[in-house]
Design a protein around this motif. Structure first.
Motif, short mmCIF file in Angstrom:
data_model
loop_
_atom_site.label_atom_id
_atom_site.label_comp_id
_atom_site.label_asym_id
_atom_site.label_seq_id
_atom_site.Cartn_x
_atom_site.Cartn_y
_atom_site.Cartn_z
N CYS A 102 5.86 -4.64 -9.10
CA CYS A 102 5.80 -5.67 -8.06
C CYS A 102 6.19 -7.03 -8.64
O CYS A 102 5.62 -7.47 -9.63
CB CYS A 102 4.39 -5.74 -7.48
SG CYS A 102 4.20 -7.14 -6.38
N LEU A 150 5.49 -10.82 -1.49
CA LEU A 150 6.73 -11.47 -1.05
C LEU A 150 7.49 -10.58 -0.05
O LEU A 150 8.62 -10.87 0.30
CB LEU A 150 7.61 -11.81 -2.26
CG LEU A 150 6.98 -12.78 -3.28
CD1 LEU A 150 7.91 -13.01 -4.47
CD2 LEU A 150 6.63 -14.12 -2.63
N GLU A 151 6.85 -9.49 0.35
CA GLU A 151 7.36 -8.62 1.42
C GLU A 151 8.71 -7.98 1.10
O GLU A 151 9.54 -7.78 1.98
CB GLU A 151 7.41 -9.39 2.75
CG GLU A 151 6.05 -9.89 3.19
CD GLU A 151 6.12 -11.05 4.19
OE1 GLU A 151 7.01 -11.05 5.03
OE2 GLU A 151 5.25 -11.95 4.10
N CYS A 152 8.94 -7.68 -0.19
CA CYS A 152 10.24 -7.11 -0.56
C CYS A 152 10.32 -5.62 -0.25
O CYS A 152 11.38 -5.11 0.07
CB CYS A 152 10.57 -7.39 -2.02
SG CYS A 152 9.51 -6.55 -3.22
N GLY A 153 9.19 -4.90 -0.38
CA GLY A 153 9.20 -3.47 -0.07
C GLY A 153 9.36 -2.56 -1.27
O GLY A 153 9.37 -1.34 -1.13
N THR A 154 9.48 -3.15 -2.46
CA THR A 154 9.74 -2.34 -3.67
C THR A 154 8.60 -1.36 -3.95
O THR A 154 8.85 -0.20 -4.30
CB THR A 154 9.95 -3.25 -4.89
OG1 THR A 154 10.94 -4.22 -4.55
CG2 THR A 154 10.40 -2.46 -6.10
N ARG A 180 6.60 0.19 -2.01
CA ARG A 180 6.64 1.34 -1.10
C ARG A 180 7.67 2.37 -1.58
O ARG A 180 7.40 3.57 -1.58
CB ARG A 180 7.00 0.85 0.30
CG ARG A 180 7.02 1.93 1.37
CD ARG A 180 7.61 1.42 2.68
NE ARG A 180 9.05 1.38 2.66
CZ ARG A 180 9.79 0.27 2.76
NH1 ARG A 180 9.21 -0.91 2.87
NH2 ARG A 180 11.09 0.32 2.71
N ILE A 181 8.81 1.86 -2.02
CA ILE A 181 9.89 2.75 -2.43
C ILE A 181 9.63 3.33 -3.82
O ILE A 181 9.98 4.46 -4.12
CB ILE A 181 11.23 1.97 -2.39
CG1 ILE A 181 11.55 1.62 -0.94
CG2 ILE A 181 12.36 2.76 -3.01
CD1 ILE A 181 12.63 0.58 -0.77
N ALA A 182 8.97 2.54 -4.67
CA ALA A 182 8.74 2.98 -6.05
C ALA A 182 7.60 3.99 -6.16
O ALA A 182 7.63 4.86 -7.03
CB ALA A 182 8.44 1.77 -6.94
N CYS A 183 6.61 3.90 -5.29
CA CYS A 183 5.43 4.77 -5.39
C CYS A 183 5.85 6.23 -5.25
O CYS A 183 6.35 6.64 -4.21
CB CYS A 183 4.40 4.41 -4.33
SG CYS A 183 2.99 5.55 -4.31
N TRP A 210 2.87 0.54 4.01
CA TRP A 210 3.51 -0.79 3.88
C TRP A 210 3.96 -1.26 5.25
O TRP A 210 4.74 -0.61 5.92
CB TRP A 210 4.72 -0.65 2.95
CG TRP A 210 5.34 -1.94 2.51
CD1 TRP A 210 5.09 -2.59 1.32
CD2 TRP A 210 6.33 -2.73 3.18
NE1 TRP A 210 5.86 -3.73 1.24
CE2 TRP A 210 6.62 -3.84 2.37
CE3 TRP A 210 6.99 -2.61 4.41
CZ2 TRP A 210 7.55 -4.82 2.73
CZ3 TRP A 210 7.91 -3.59 4.77
CH2 TRP A 210 8.19 -4.68 3.94
N TYR A 248 4.82 -4.99 7.72
CA TYR A 248 5.01 -6.44 7.68
C TYR A 248 3.68 -7.09 8.03
O TYR A 248 2.89 -6.53 8.79
CB TYR A 248 6.05 -6.88 8.72
CG TYR A 248 7.43 -6.31 8.54
CD1 TYR A 248 8.16 -6.56 7.39
CD2 TYR A 248 8.01 -5.55 9.55
CE1 TYR A 248 9.44 -6.05 7.25
CE2 TYR A 248 9.30 -5.04 9.41
CZ TYR A 248 10.00 -5.29 8.27
OH TYR A 248 11.27 -4.79 8.13
N PRO A 249 3.44 -8.30 7.53
CA PRO A 249 2.26 -9.03 8.01
C PRO A 249 2.42 -9.30 9.51
O PRO A 249 3.52 -9.19 10.06
CB PRO A 249 2.32 -10.35 7.23
CG PRO A 249 3.24 -10.11 6.08
CD PRO A 249 4.20 -9.07 6.53
N ARG A 250 1.33 -9.67 10.15
CA ARG A 250 1.43 -10.03 11.57
C ARG A 250 2.42 -11.19 11.73
O ARG A 250 2.63 -11.97 10.79
CB ARG A 250 0.07 -10.47 12.10
CG ARG A 250 -0.88 -9.30 12.34
CD ARG A 250 -2.03 -9.71 13.23
NE ARG A 250 -2.86 -10.76 12.61
CZ ARG A 250 -3.56 -11.64 13.32
NH1 ARG A 250 -3.53 -11.63 14.64
NH2 ARG A 250 -4.31 -12.55 12.69
#
Lengths: 94, 432
Positions: A42, A64-68, A70-73, A80, A82-84
């Protein structure tokens, strides 16, 4: 330059009511995970191992909401989202 | 917001969504843009180079008053090794002639301006609002549910332009989870510096800009990096394919710090003050990883559709163009009122196919896997080239003939003649 000091520069609106937009689905999966990619991958250090509680802590207010993550796990164990609307990171420059 | 009905809903106020919204609004279409950030651009990140040509037919006389930083006249490439680089550059007075080819921009400012243009044309921009899921009726997308109370919005057509993570495209089953090999994480810092210092260090006048694209072997892996000049700051970024980050157990901020500490980078950013730290994914899978682009009542554009030409650092221009083409497709379909997948397939089968977007993505479709599976290209060759440059330029009493023999021997032992021929052939096939 320390990561904490960099993150301090970023605009952020924390969702105190909605809470974390990142949820670990099953902590036992993490504790048995041999690689624990989330702990190093992260860019803002959201995931931290809390030795006292024996759990992975999710500091969503640094995300920072990049999404890495989620993809790395490797076990797809991070729910994962987005925030509200209106919450989370807000860049000045971008 | 209940019972709101529009002609078109655009999800995401980035270049793809705002291009679509501007074109539609100018044509008199009732269009709403739903953006989750505090303002349009607040979540949006890129390295910083925006190409002007794609704005033709969307914004008259671009850039006009758009918030651009410097127009790029000097483009440099560095093949990096641990303490050195071999570089080449192209600086051209033609790039100093209007209309400028490209500018550096800050997306928070640029997208905010773009949203204002869309709004002035008649589009409604709703910020701080998350598009949570599509509303589907009779196998057709008829709107979106937002995170607001009574927040359903309906429309004849939805254009999904919600960026690289596109949870919407995923939830619709238009694509699976992004593969680790198909996406790079880039981290970036905006480093404030005096305008005059930037001009001197990069050998340009005010308004003129330089880009440096960096590739090579550092930090035990193959990273890409960039250094772009803005008016009073430098955008410095470094990225790596997620699969490589995972395999090499690399922390992205460590990667950034190691790049900033490189002896060739230090003097360029010396005395600068970091103003912002950013992270974003770049969809690099290209043509082979594109999702389904069209469904009943829906089209997908920009990063959400994986439209990035990574080797030419182009993305936002593909986004703008695809957004514009989605809007044009809607206008065609509106003539008959048929927004079925069949009708909207005009977007993919004709509009995109005939544009540079698909032509370029298709041309370089083999590059992502070539780079992913052939570590020699970005790791060993830059090292070898740096060694060769050093040996040739370092005068130490050894004859040039002996030096050439030594270099050839190094090449043979590190790479091998057959691999060299294979690599050159593959490069020519995939990039040439």
């Amino acid at each position: 330059m320390r990561l904490e000091d960099k993150l301090y520069l970023d605009g952020y609106k924390i969702d105190e009511i909605g809470g974390s937009h990142l949820v670990i689905k099953d902590m036992s999966v993490c504790l048995n995970c041999e690689l624990q990619q989330c702990l190093y991958i992260c860019p803002s250090g959201v995931y931290d191992f809390d030795a006292e509680r024996g759990e992975i802590e999710v500091n969503y207010d640094a995300c920072l909401e990049c999404g890495t993550c989620r993809i790395a796990c490797q076990y797809s164990n991070i729910d994962w989202r987005y925030p509200r609307g209106g919450f989370g990171v807000s860049y000045k420059f971008g | 917001m209940s019972n709101l009905k529009y002609d078109v809903i655009v999800v995401g106020a980035g270049p793809a969504g705002l291009a679509a919204a501007t074109v539609l609004a100018k044509a008199g279409v009732k269009v709403v843009v739903v953006e989750r950030g505090q303002f349009a651009g607040s979540k949006n990140v890129m390295g910083g180079v925006f190409y002007s040509d794609c704005m033709k037919g969307i914004i008259d006389d671009f850039p006009g008053k758009a918030p651009v930083e410097r127009h790029i006249i000097d483009q440099r490439v560095w093949l990096l090794d641990k303490d050195s680089f071999v570089g080449f550059n192209h600086k051209n007075e033609l790039f100093n002639k209007k209309p400028y080819n490209c500018h550096t921009v800050f997306r928070a400012k640029f997208d905010s301006w773009f949203a204002k243009q869309a709004a002035d044309a008649g589009a409604l921009i709703i910020t701080r609002t998350l598009a949570k899921e599509a509303i589907i009726e009779n196998n057709k997308i008829v709107g979106i549910k937002t995170g607001r109370p009574d927040g359903d919005i309906k429309a004849d057509c939805v254009i999904i332009a919600d960026g690289v993570n596109s949870l919407l495209a995923k939830s619709l089953g238009f694509r699976k989870e992004i593969k680790r090999e198909s996406v790079a994480l880039a981290v970036k810092e905006v480093i404030g510096l005096d305008e005059k210092i930037i001009n001197e260090r990069f050998n340009v006048k005010s308004g003129e800009g330089v880009t440096i694209e960096v590739t090579g072997n550092f930090f035990n892996g193959e990273a890409m990096a960039f250094i772009y000049t803005n008016k009073k700051s430098i955008s410095l970024g470094v990225g790596m394919v997620v699969e490589d980050l995972v395999k090499n157990k690399i922390n992205p901020n460590d990667l950034m710090e190691s790049f900033k500490a490189h002896p060739s980078v230090v003097p360029l950013i010396d005395g600068g003050e970091t103003k912002e730290y950013l992270a974003h994914l770049i969809p690099e899978g290209g043509y082979k990883d594109m999702p389904k682009l069209v469904g009943n009542g829906v089209m997908i554009a920009g990063d959400a559709a994986m439209m990035v030409d990574a080797i030419h650092r182009e993305g936002s221009n593909l986004a703008v163009t695809s957004g514009k083409l989605a809007a044009e497709t809607y206008l065609e379909a509106a003539k008959t009122g048929d927004f079925s997948e069949k009708s909207l397939s005009l977007y993919e089968k004709k509009k995109l196919k005939e544009s540079f977007v698909i032509k370029d993505l298709k041309k370089y479709k083999g590059v992502p896997s070539l780079l992913q599976h052939n570590k020699r290209l970005l790791q060993q060759y830059p090292k070898l080239i740096n060694n060769a440059a050093y040996e040739i330029l370092n005068v130490n009493g050894i004859s040039k003939n002996d030096k050439e023999k030594l270099l050839w021997k190094n090449m043979k032992s590190q790479i091998g003649v057959s691999n060299l021929i294979k690599d050159l052939f593959k490069l020519w096939r995939n990039v040439g």
